[in-house]
Design a protein around this motif. Structure first.
Motif, PDB file in Angstrom:
ATOM      1  N   HIS A 146     -11.882  -3.192  11.269  1.00  0.00           N
ATOM      2  CA  HIS A 146     -10.633  -3.372   9.946  1.00  0.00           C
ATOM      3  C   HIS A 146     -11.780  -2.711   9.174  1.00  0.00           C
ATOM      4  O   HIS A 146     -11.500  -1.962   7.231  1.00  0.00           O
ATOM      5  CB  HIS A 146      -9.139  -4.062   9.846  1.00  0.00           C
ATOM      6  CG  HIS A 146      -9.952  -4.744   9.541  1.00  0.00           C
ATOM      7  ND1 HIS A 146     -10.591  -6.168  10.493  1.00  0.00           N
ATOM      8  CD2 HIS A 146      -9.880  -5.839   8.321  1.00  0.00           C
ATOM      9  CE1 HIS A 146     -10.452  -7.441   9.963  1.00  0.00           C
ATOM     10  NE2 HIS A 146     -10.123  -7.021   8.622  1.00  0.00           N
ATOM     11  N   GLU A 173      -8.190  -8.901  15.257  1.00  0.00           N
ATOM     12  CA  GLU A 173      -7.999  -7.428  14.409  1.00  0.00           C
ATOM     13  C   GLU A 173      -6.561  -6.453  14.153  1.00  0.00           C
ATOM     14  O   GLU A 173      -5.501  -7.120  14.890  1.00  0.00           O
ATOM     15  CB  GLU A 173      -8.341  -6.401  14.742  1.00  0.00           C
ATOM     16  CG  GLU A 173      -9.961  -6.164  15.145  1.00  0.00           C
ATOM     17  CD  GLU A 173     -10.943  -5.468  13.750  1.00  0.00           C
ATOM     18  OE1 GLU A 173     -10.508  -5.509  12.963  1.00  0.00           O
ATOM     19  OE2 GLU A 173     -12.295  -6.466  14.851  1.00  0.00           O
ATOM     20  N   ARG A 176      -0.998  -2.577  13.037  1.00  0.00           N
ATOM     21  CA  ARG A 176      -0.294  -1.602  12.474  1.00  0.00           C
ATOM     22  C   ARG A 176       0.487  -2.267  11.733  1.00  0.00           C
ATOM     23  O   ARG A 176       1.137  -2.274   9.981  1.00  0.00           O
ATOM     24  CB  ARG A 176       0.408   0.170  12.609  1.00  0.00           C
ATOM     25  CG  ARG A 176       0.054   0.956  10.836  1.00  0.00           C
ATOM     26  CD  ARG A 176       0.079   2.222  12.146  1.00  0.00           C
ATOM     27  NE  ARG A 176      -1.222   2.578  12.109  1.00  0.00           N
ATOM     28  CZ  ARG A 176      -1.611   3.378  12.754  1.00  0.00           C
ATOM     29  NH1 ARG A 176      -0.985   4.250  13.761  1.00  0.00           N
ATOM     30  NH2 ARG A 176      -3.164   3.387  13.217  1.00  0.00           N
ATOM     31  N   ASP A 179       0.424  -6.005  10.064  1.00  0.00           N
ATOM     32  CA  ASP A 179      -0.335  -6.523   8.662  1.00  0.00           C
ATOM     33  C   ASP A 179       0.521  -6.054   7.421  1.00  0.00           C
ATOM     34  O   ASP A 179       0.533  -6.374   6.102  1.00  0.00           O
ATOM     35  CB  ASP A 179      -1.132  -4.957   8.569  1.00  0.00           C
ATOM     36  CG  ASP A 179      -1.805  -5.368   7.114  1.00  0.00           C
ATOM     37  OD1 ASP A 179      -3.174  -5.722   7.338  1.00  0.00           O
ATOM     38  OD2 ASP A 179      -2.050  -4.259   6.440  1.00  0.00           O
ATOM     39  N   ASP A 226     -10.918  -3.484   3.116  1.00  0.00           N
ATOM     40  CA  ASP A 226     -10.050  -3.215   4.273  1.00  0.00           C
ATOM     41  C   ASP A 226      -9.864  -2.026   4.732  1.00  0.00           C
ATOM     42  O   ASP A 226      -8.157  -1.270   4.216  1.00  0.00           O
ATOM     43  CB  ASP A 226      -8.165  -4.440   4.344  1.00  0.00           C
ATOM     44  CG  ASP A 226      -8.564  -5.780   4.485  1.00  0.00           C
ATOM     45  OD1 ASP A 226     -10.194  -6.398   5.328  1.00  0.00           O
ATOM     46  OD2 ASP A 226      -7.933  -6.730   3.869  1.00  0.00           O
ATOM     47  N   HIS A 228      -8.872   0.013   8.050  1.00  0.00           N
ATOM     48  CA  HIS A 228      -7.981  -0.043   9.252  1.00  0.00           C
ATOM     49  C   HIS A 228      -6.807  -1.001   9.370  1.00  0.00           C
ATOM     50  O   HIS A 228      -7.230  -2.210   9.652  1.00  0.00           O
ATOM     51  CB  HIS A 228      -8.786   0.836  10.487  1.00  0.00           C
ATOM     52  CG  HIS A 228      -9.460   1.663  10.436  1.00  0.00           C
ATOM     53  ND1 HIS A 228      -9.775   2.814  10.279  1.00  0.00           N
ATOM     54  CD2 HIS A 228     -10.808   1.187   9.764  1.00  0.00           C
ATOM     55  CE1 HIS A 228     -10.694   3.152   9.522  1.00  0.00           C
ATOM     56  NE2 HIS A 228     -12.071   2.264   9.272  1.00  0.00           N
ATOM     57  N   THR A 229      -5.769  -0.458   9.928  1.00  0.00           N
ATOM     58  CA  THR A 229      -5.165  -1.507  10.777  1.00  0.00           C
ATOM     59  C   THR A 229      -4.262  -0.274  12.229  1.00  0.00           C
ATOM     60  O   THR A 229      -5.192   0.982  12.457  1.00  0.00           O
ATOM     61  CB  THR A 229      -3.525  -1.447  10.112  1.00  0.00           C
ATOM     62  OG1 THR A 229      -2.773  -0.458   9.718  1.00  0.00           O
ATOM     63  CG2 THR A 229      -3.833  -2.667   8.962  1.00  0.00           C
ATOM     64  N   PHE A 230      -3.849  -0.832  13.341  1.00  0.00           N
ATOM     65  CA  PHE A 230      -4.482  -0.483  14.693  1.00  0.00           C
ATOM     66  C   PHE A 230      -3.146  -0.749  15.381  1.00  0.00           C
ATOM     67  O   PHE A 230      -2.444  -1.396  14.849  1.00  0.00           O
ATOM     68  CB  PHE A 230      -5.437  -1.545  15.439  1.00  0.00           C
ATOM     69  CG  PHE A 230      -7.114  -1.094  14.882  1.00  0.00           C
ATOM     70  CD1 PHE A 230      -7.832  -0.663  14.716  1.00  0.00           C
ATOM     71  CD2 PHE A 230      -7.433  -2.956  14.274  1.00  0.00           C
ATOM     72  CE1 PHE A 230      -8.952  -0.119  14.302  1.00  0.00           C
ATOM     73  CE2 PHE A 230      -8.301  -2.980  13.538  1.00  0.00           C
ATOM     74  CZ  PHE A 230      -9.050  -1.000  13.190  1.00  0.00           C
TER      75      PHE A 230
END
Length: 318
Positions: A146, A173, A176, A179, A226, A228-230
């Motif tokens: 991320h 990680e 979405r 987070d 930070d 990205h979120t996935f």
């Protein structure tokens, strides 16, 4: 081979301001600043507790076939938490740490020496790794993807430096959805704790203002590093598009994250000496019990997108 840059734990205000427009510079400044206290902040250790955690994450997504891997590289190693504990747990024989932050590489190598482990290291950009093709049997990382601006390029580099048939494992990680609720819980806990400790009878629980200001500055840079979120399915697609095979993602921590994020935030907002061994054991044991609930009950019943952490593994063909 050119010498690695030296750590810079005391960035100037001008450097910090510039970092808001440059995520790689932000990562270097933030993690150089954090390197000396990072293990303490995140309760990282190199004893059986964290050995079990690291090997458990690895086994949960990749199994235990192929142990020990002869050579392994950790991408974005930080202080070496994942690689060093995997080595102590018998997963890896010889390791290499890499990180964009010189401070983190320095601490990781110091930790490795203290543990008597066979580890070398380089300051390295995950998008342009300073290693030859077909170098490693295993590439690992924990809470690193991320932070990387060009994730497809990083996965292509992972594929390039892996030997044919070599495996990659990334863990820790943020999803979405996970987070979103973790950040909101953290923000609410920070606001509540820092305001309640202004009250007279709770002032002894308030960290000095200079430390709170430092934490606020760190949090500001953390919003830059930070990136990205996935979604687990999309992350699998990114790895496959880079030419990796047998790609599979798993998720974990729902109730454990709902408990853990307020606890971590509370710990950052009060003086460390106020929280002793009893608190640490309460927090750890509660997290363990909730993780058991997540893994044995909730993961079977709920969509994987709801959980906080995503782990992913796969191989280079061959």
């Amino acid at each position: 081979m050119a010498a690695d840059p030296i750590p810079n734990p005391h960035a100037t205000a001008e450097q910090v301001q510039a970092a808001f427009a440059d995520p790689k510079l932000a990562n270097v400044l933030y993690h150089d600043w954090e390197a000396g206290t990072y293990d303490e902040k995140w309760s990282i250790s190199y004893d059986q507790r964290c050995i079990d955690y690291a090997t458990g994450r690895f086994r949960a997504v990749a199994g235990d076939e192929g142990w020990p891997y002869k050579t392994a590289m950790e991408l974005g190693s930080g202080t070496g938490f994942f690689l060093l504990n995997l080595m102590q747990g018998g997963v890896i024989a010889k390791g290499s740490v890499t990180d964009l932050s010189p401070g983190m590489v320095e601490v990781a190598l110091r930790n490795a020496r203290g543990l008597g482990l066979d580890v070398d290291g380089r300051v390295a950009d995950a998008e342009r790794l300073p290693y030859d093709d077909d170098t490693f049997d295993l590439v690992v990382g924990h809470a690193v993807l991320h932070h990387i601006p060009d994730l497809p390029a990083a996965f292509r580099e992972v594929r390039r430096v892996l030997k044919p048939g070599g495996r990659f494992v990334f863990a820790g990680e943020p999803t979405r959805i996970g987070d979103r609720y973790a950040r909101r819980l953290g923000q609410a806990t920070w606001w509540l704790t820092t305001n309640l400790t202004k009250l007279g009878f709770l002032r002894s629980w308030r960290r000095p203002q200079s430390e709170l200001d430092e934490s606020s500055r760190a949090a500001a840079l953390e919003a830059v590093v930070d990136l990205h979120t996935f979604d687990p399915t999309e992350l699998e697609t990114t790895a496959r598009d880079a030419g990796l095979v047998e790609v599979r993602a798993e998720t974990e921590e729902l109730t454990a994250a709902l408990f853990g994020w307020p606890v971590r935030t509370f710990e950052a907002a009060v003086p460390r000496e106020k929280l002793g061994f009893g608190w640490a054991m309460f927090a750890f044991r509660t997290w363990q019990r909730l993780s058991w609930l997540d893994d044995t009950v909730l993961r079977r019943a709920l969509p994987r997108e709801l959980f906080y952490n995503v782990m992913i593994t796969g191989r280079k063909s061959g």
